[in-house]
Design an enzyme around this catalytic site. Structure first.
Site, PDB file in Angstrom:
ATOM      1  N   SER A  29    -103.627  64.551 -80.676  1.00  0.00           N
ATOM      2  CA  SER A  29    -104.458  64.193 -81.839  1.00  0.00           C
ATOM      3  C   SER A  29    -105.028  62.787 -81.709  1.00  0.00           C
ATOM      4  O   SER A  29    -105.734  62.316 -82.593  1.00  0.00           O
ATOM      5  CB  SER A  29    -103.631  64.300 -83.134  1.00  0.00           C
ATOM      6  OG  SER A  29    -102.454  63.518 -83.032  1.00  0.00           O
ATOM      7  N   ASN A 116     -92.776  62.264 -88.323  1.00  0.00           N
ATOM      8  CA  ASN A 116     -93.100  63.061 -89.513  1.00  0.00           C
ATOM      9  C   ASN A 116     -93.256  62.200 -90.766  1.00  0.00           C
ATOM     10  O   ASN A 116     -94.199  62.382 -91.542  1.00  0.00           O
ATOM     11  CB  ASN A 116     -92.031  64.132 -89.743  1.00  0.00           C
ATOM     12  CG  ASN A 116     -91.964  65.120 -88.596  1.00  0.00           C
ATOM     13  OD1 ASN A 116     -92.808  65.082 -87.698  1.00  0.00           O
ATOM     14  ND2 ASN A 116     -90.965  65.987 -88.603  1.00  0.00           N
ATOM     15  N   THR A 161    -133.421  73.665-120.451  1.00  0.00           N
ATOM     16  CA  THR A 161    -132.310  74.611-120.279  1.00  0.00           C
ATOM     17  C   THR A 161    -132.938  75.798-119.554  1.00  0.00           C
ATOM     18  O   THR A 161    -134.117  76.102-119.782  1.00  0.00           O
ATOM     19  CB  THR A 161    -131.689  75.069-121.622  1.00  0.00           C
ATOM     20  OG1 THR A 161    -132.705  75.702-122.398  1.00  0.00           O
ATOM     21  CG2 THR A 161    -131.107  73.911-122.411  1.00  0.00           C
ATOM     22  N   HIS A 162    -132.194  76.414-118.675  1.00  0.00           N
ATOM     23  CA  HIS A 162    -132.735  77.501-117.827  1.00  0.00           C
ATOM     24  C   HIS A 162    -133.947  77.019-117.029  1.00  0.00           C
ATOM     25  O   HIS A 162    -134.800  77.822-116.651  1.00  0.00           O
ATOM     26  CB  HIS A 162    -133.127  78.730-118.666  1.00  0.00           C
ATOM     27  CG  HIS A 162    -132.093  79.142-119.664  1.00  0.00           C
ATOM     28  ND1 HIS A 162    -131.117  80.074-119.388  1.00  0.00           N
ATOM     29  CD2 HIS A 162    -131.861  78.716-120.932  1.00  0.00           C
ATOM     30  CE1 HIS A 162    -130.338  80.217-120.460  1.00  0.00           C
ATOM     31  NE2 HIS A 162    -130.768  79.398-121.391  1.00  0.00           N
ATOM     32  N   SER A 283    -143.464  64.296 -92.020  1.00  0.00           N
ATOM     33  CA  SER A 283    -143.429  65.503 -91.215  1.00  0.00           C
ATOM     34  C   SER A 283    -144.170  65.228 -89.918  1.00  0.00           C
ATOM     35  O   SER A 283    -145.152  64.494 -89.901  1.00  0.00           O
ATOM     36  CB  SER A 283    -144.098  66.643 -91.980  1.00  0.00           C
ATOM     37  OG  SER A 283    -144.577  67.625 -91.079  1.00  0.00           O
ATOM     38  N   LYS A 289    -147.154  64.777 -95.768  1.00  0.00           N
ATOM     39  CA  LYS A 289    -145.812  64.979 -96.328  1.00  0.00           C
ATOM     40  C   LYS A 289    -145.004  63.701 -96.493  1.00  0.00           C
ATOM     41  O   LYS A 289    -145.039  62.804 -95.662  1.00  0.00           O
ATOM     42  CB  LYS A 289    -145.005  65.927 -95.425  1.00  0.00           C
ATOM     43  CG  LYS A 289    -145.469  67.358 -95.448  1.00  0.00           C
ATOM     44  CD  LYS A 289    -145.251  68.059 -96.792  1.00  0.00           C
ATOM     45  CE  LYS A 289    -143.810  68.359 -97.055  1.00  0.00           C
ATOM     46  NZ  LYS A 289    -143.313  69.504 -96.297  1.00  0.00           N
ATOM     47  N   ASN A 291    -141.066  63.550 -97.512  1.00  0.00           N
ATOM     48  CA  ASN A 291    -139.955  64.434 -97.870  1.00  0.00           C
ATOM     49  C   ASN A 291    -138.766  63.671 -98.454  1.00  0.00           C
ATOM     50  O   ASN A 291    -138.395  62.618 -97.933  1.00  0.00           O
ATOM     51  CB  ASN A 291    -139.497  65.216 -96.638  1.00  0.00           C
ATOM     52  CG  ASN A 291    -140.590  66.131 -96.114  1.00  0.00           C
ATOM     53  OD1 ASN A 291    -141.391  66.660 -96.892  1.00  0.00           O
ATOM     54  ND2 ASN A 291    -140.642  66.301 -94.811  1.00  0.00           N
ATOM     55  N   GLU A 296    -131.893  65.618-100.276  1.00  0.00           N
ATOM     56  CA  GLU A 296    -131.700  66.927 -99.623  1.00  0.00           C
ATOM     57  C   GLU A 296    -130.428  66.931 -98.779  1.00  0.00           C
ATOM     58  O   GLU A 296    -129.653  67.885 -98.785  1.00  0.00           O
ATOM     59  CB  GLU A 296    -132.895  67.258 -98.730  1.00  0.00           C
ATOM     60  CG  GLU A 296    -134.143  67.644 -99.491  1.00  0.00           C
ATOM     61  CD  GLU A 296    -135.307  67.864 -98.531  1.00  0.00           C
ATOM     62  OE1 GLU A 296    -135.567  69.025 -98.192  1.00  0.00           O
ATOM     63  OE2 GLU A 296    -135.932  66.874 -98.108  1.00  0.00           O
ATOM     64  N   TYR A 323     -91.928  69.640 -92.315  1.00  0.00           N
ATOM     65  CA  TYR A 323     -93.112  69.357 -91.499  1.00  0.00           C
ATOM     66  C   TYR A 323     -93.377  70.495 -90.510  1.00  0.00           C
ATOM     67  O   TYR A 323     -92.457  71.054 -89.918  1.00  0.00           O
ATOM     68  CB  TYR A 323     -92.934  68.044 -90.713  1.00  0.00           C
ATOM     69  CG  TYR A 323     -94.105  67.786 -89.777  1.00  0.00           C
ATOM     70  CD1 TYR A 323     -95.253  67.153 -90.253  1.00  0.00           C
ATOM     71  CD2 TYR A 323     -94.095  68.229 -88.452  1.00  0.00           C
ATOM     72  CE1 TYR A 323     -96.354  66.954 -89.419  1.00  0.00           C
ATOM     73  CE2 TYR A 323     -95.185  68.032 -87.624  1.00  0.00           C
ATOM     74  CZ  TYR A 323     -96.314  67.402 -88.113  1.00  0.00           C
ATOM     75  OH  TYR A 323     -97.400  67.214 -87.301  1.00  0.00           O
ATOM     76  N   GLN A 328    -101.148  68.527 -88.475  1.00  0.00           N
ATOM     77  CA  GLN A 328    -102.026  67.664 -87.681  1.00  0.00           C
ATOM     78  C   GLN A 328    -103.501  67.993 -87.968  1.00  0.00           C
ATOM     79  O   GLN A 328    -104.373  67.159 -87.796  1.00  0.00           O
ATOM     80  CB  GLN A 328    -101.710  67.858 -86.197  1.00  0.00           C
ATOM     81  CG  GLN A 328    -102.472  66.928 -85.273  1.00  0.00           C
ATOM     82  CD  GLN A 328    -101.843  66.893 -83.905  1.00  0.00           C
ATOM     83  OE1 GLN A 328    -100.760  66.339 -83.723  1.00  0.00           O
ATOM     84  NE2 GLN A 328    -102.486  67.494 -82.927  1.00  0.00           N
ATOM     85  N   LYS A 331    -106.190  66.023 -90.645  1.00  0.00           N
ATOM     86  CA  LYS A 331    -106.892  64.741 -90.496  1.00  0.00           C
ATOM     87  C   LYS A 331    -108.393  64.860 -90.373  1.00  0.00           C
ATOM     88  O   LYS A 331    -109.141  64.146 -91.052  1.00  0.00           O
ATOM     89  CB  LYS A 331    -106.326  63.971 -89.307  1.00  0.00           C
ATOM     90  CG  LYS A 331    -104.998  63.350 -89.654  1.00  0.00           C
ATOM     91  CD  LYS A 331    -104.225  62.912 -88.457  1.00  0.00           C
ATOM     92  CE  LYS A 331    -102.751  62.969 -88.778  1.00  0.00           C
ATOM     93  NZ  LYS A 331    -102.258  64.350 -89.042  1.00  0.00           N
TER      94      LYS A 331
END
Ligand code: ARG
Length: 463
Positions: A29, A116, A161-162, A283, A289, A291, A296, A323, A328, A331
């Protein structure tokens, strides 16, 4: 990275053949847990001091260990430490180097402890710092939201709303909604810190140790609130890792929703805000563009951290006490969750104060879509019409508006009065956008005066 056989490994005594080369790489590790080195060394310093305090180590041995650990820390920081895959993990790499540097005393450091309890301790020390960093970034973002809310306390936008125009709200009020989300997130991280700040060290492999260790002494040195109550639990519990990732996933879910709004608002169709160029990209084919990459990406990265939460839950669900090597695998998801969350928070905290609001466009959008229809219904109720009847009457008014392409404010008084005689000259005040938002002046409402009061309270809560 160097190579050794298992006879050179700290646990090699009972082995008669060296580890399979692939297995060595498969089980190691060190490539990712080396990021815990500072906490591993901090834990070792405290352990050595405690061992000397209870008389298991001599003071000269303790000092040699402390000196060796200092040197190792400097080597790592200078990029001069050679990590070895055959030494598996950060713990054995540092311990082996210590013995190479200082000799016999180095071999005594591991008395009364195990990897451990060591790894669980390292991880808690690491996460404690990361929680503090996350809370600081959350606070910076929240401050930016309050500043933006203050600047735009009077700015009127359509509330949705919606995703359909619902009622006018102030932009400041909308920003305060996100402030509240982040406040709960910060509370959750702060709450979780108390559960992280408990010390596994002294649990050793699982059952504790036969040496007369003083765990309260070590806990104090490391700034833990207390030693863990149960040694089996101390080495096997990874709830705190899961809890962090759950909190991270929820915080990012909030940022993802907020991102979605920013992306919509920055589109030509909404055109409510301008994101500064430095937070956007262009772009390679479409010259026009710009963006909204930052929101995003934050929206996209949310899925990744939610995935880490799922993998951690699955990691734990089949494990018996105490343990297991499975742990391991905690992480990489944790580290990536920390990095991703901190990156997203930083991007947002930098970007939010620079958002430019297009108040005229927001106002225009709020003025269309019959956003004050509920105000007309409330007006009728105040004139004695039951709410359900009022709803019906206003529905008819909206129908006439749609058919003739007009908003409620553009209708003749006589047209409205034909729907209900309760309607008088004073109706047009309640149909204005300002009238609508300023009428919602109770605690928690969208009226500019309430928004300013909420900002003042929020600044106190941040302090
Ligand atoms: N690298 C291990 C981990 O991350 C450290 C503990 C290993 N303990 C053991 N008994 N093999 O969990």
């Amino acid at each position: 990275m160097t190579d050794k056989t298992s006879h050179d490994k700290p646990w090699g005594g009972r082995f008669t053949e060296s580890t399979d080369a692939f297995v060595e790489a498969f089980t190691a590790s060190v490539s990712f847990d080396q990021r815990l080195y500072r906490y591993d060394i901090e834990g070792s310093r405290a352990h050595a001091r405690m061992l000397a305090h209870v008389g298991v180590l001599g003071n000269d041995e303790r000092d040699a260990i402390l000196d060796g650990l200092d040197r190792i820390e400097r080597q790592i920081e200078a990029g001069e430490f050679e990590w070895s895959v055959s030494l598996e993990d950060v713990h054995m790499n540092i311990e082996a180097r210590l013995t190479a540097l200082i000799g016999e005393a180095g071999k005594k450091l591991h008395t009364g402890r195990s990897r451990n309890d060591q790894v669980a301790t390292d991880l808690r020390l690491y996460l404690r710092d990361q929680i503090d960093a996350v809370c600081a970034e959350l606070r910076r973002l929240q401050t930016g939201l309050l500043d933006l809310a203050e600047r735009e306390a009077d700015t009127i936008m359509p509330g949705f709303t919606h995703l359909q125009v619902a009622m006018p709200v102030t932009f400041g009020h909308h920003m305060l909604a996100w402030f509240e989300n982040l406040q709960r997130d910060r509370d959750r991280f702060t709450d979780s810190r108390a559960r992280v700040n408990v010390m596994p060290l002294g649990a050793a492999a699982l059952a504790g140790t036969s040496f007369p260790i003083d765990r309260h002494y070590t806990a104090k040195l490391l700034g833990f609130d207390a030693p863990a109550e149960n040694s089996l639990d101390a080495v096997s519990d990874r709830d705190f890792v899961i809890e962090f990732c759950a909190n991270a996933a929820l915080t990012l879910t909030h940022l993802s929703r907020f991102s979605e709004e920013l992306i919509l608002w920055a589109s030509a169709q909404f055109d409510f805000i301008d994101l500064p160029d430095r937070f956007c990209t262009g772009s390679s084919i479409m010259p026009q563009k710009k963006n909204p990459d930052v929101p995003e990406l934050v929206r996209g990265k949310t899925g990744r951290v939610t995935g880490h939460l799922m993998s951690l839950l699955m990691l734990m669900k089949g494990q018996p006490l105490a343990y297991n090597k499975d742990n391991q695998e905690d992480k990489e998801p944790l580290f990536d969750s920390v990095d991703t969350l901190l990156g997203c928070l930083r991007a947002f905290a930098d970007m939010i104060p620079a958002v430019q609001v297009k108040a005229d466009n927001m106002r225009r959008a709020a003025a269309s879509g019959y956003s004050t229809a509920t105000d007309l219904a409330d007006y009728l109720v105040r004139k004695g019409v039951p709410f359900r009847d009022a709803h019906e009457i206003v529905g008819s008014a909206v129908r006439i508006g749609i058919d003739s392409g007009r908003d409620l404010t553009e209708m003749e008084l006589s047209e409205l009065q034909a729907l209900s005689p309760a309607i008088g000259e004073d109706v047009f005040e309640v149909l204005t956008l300002e009238g609508s938002v300023s009428a919602r002046k109770h605690f928690g409402g969208t009226a500019p005066q309430q928004v300013r009061a909420a900002i003042a309270r929020a600044r106190e809560r941040l302090a």
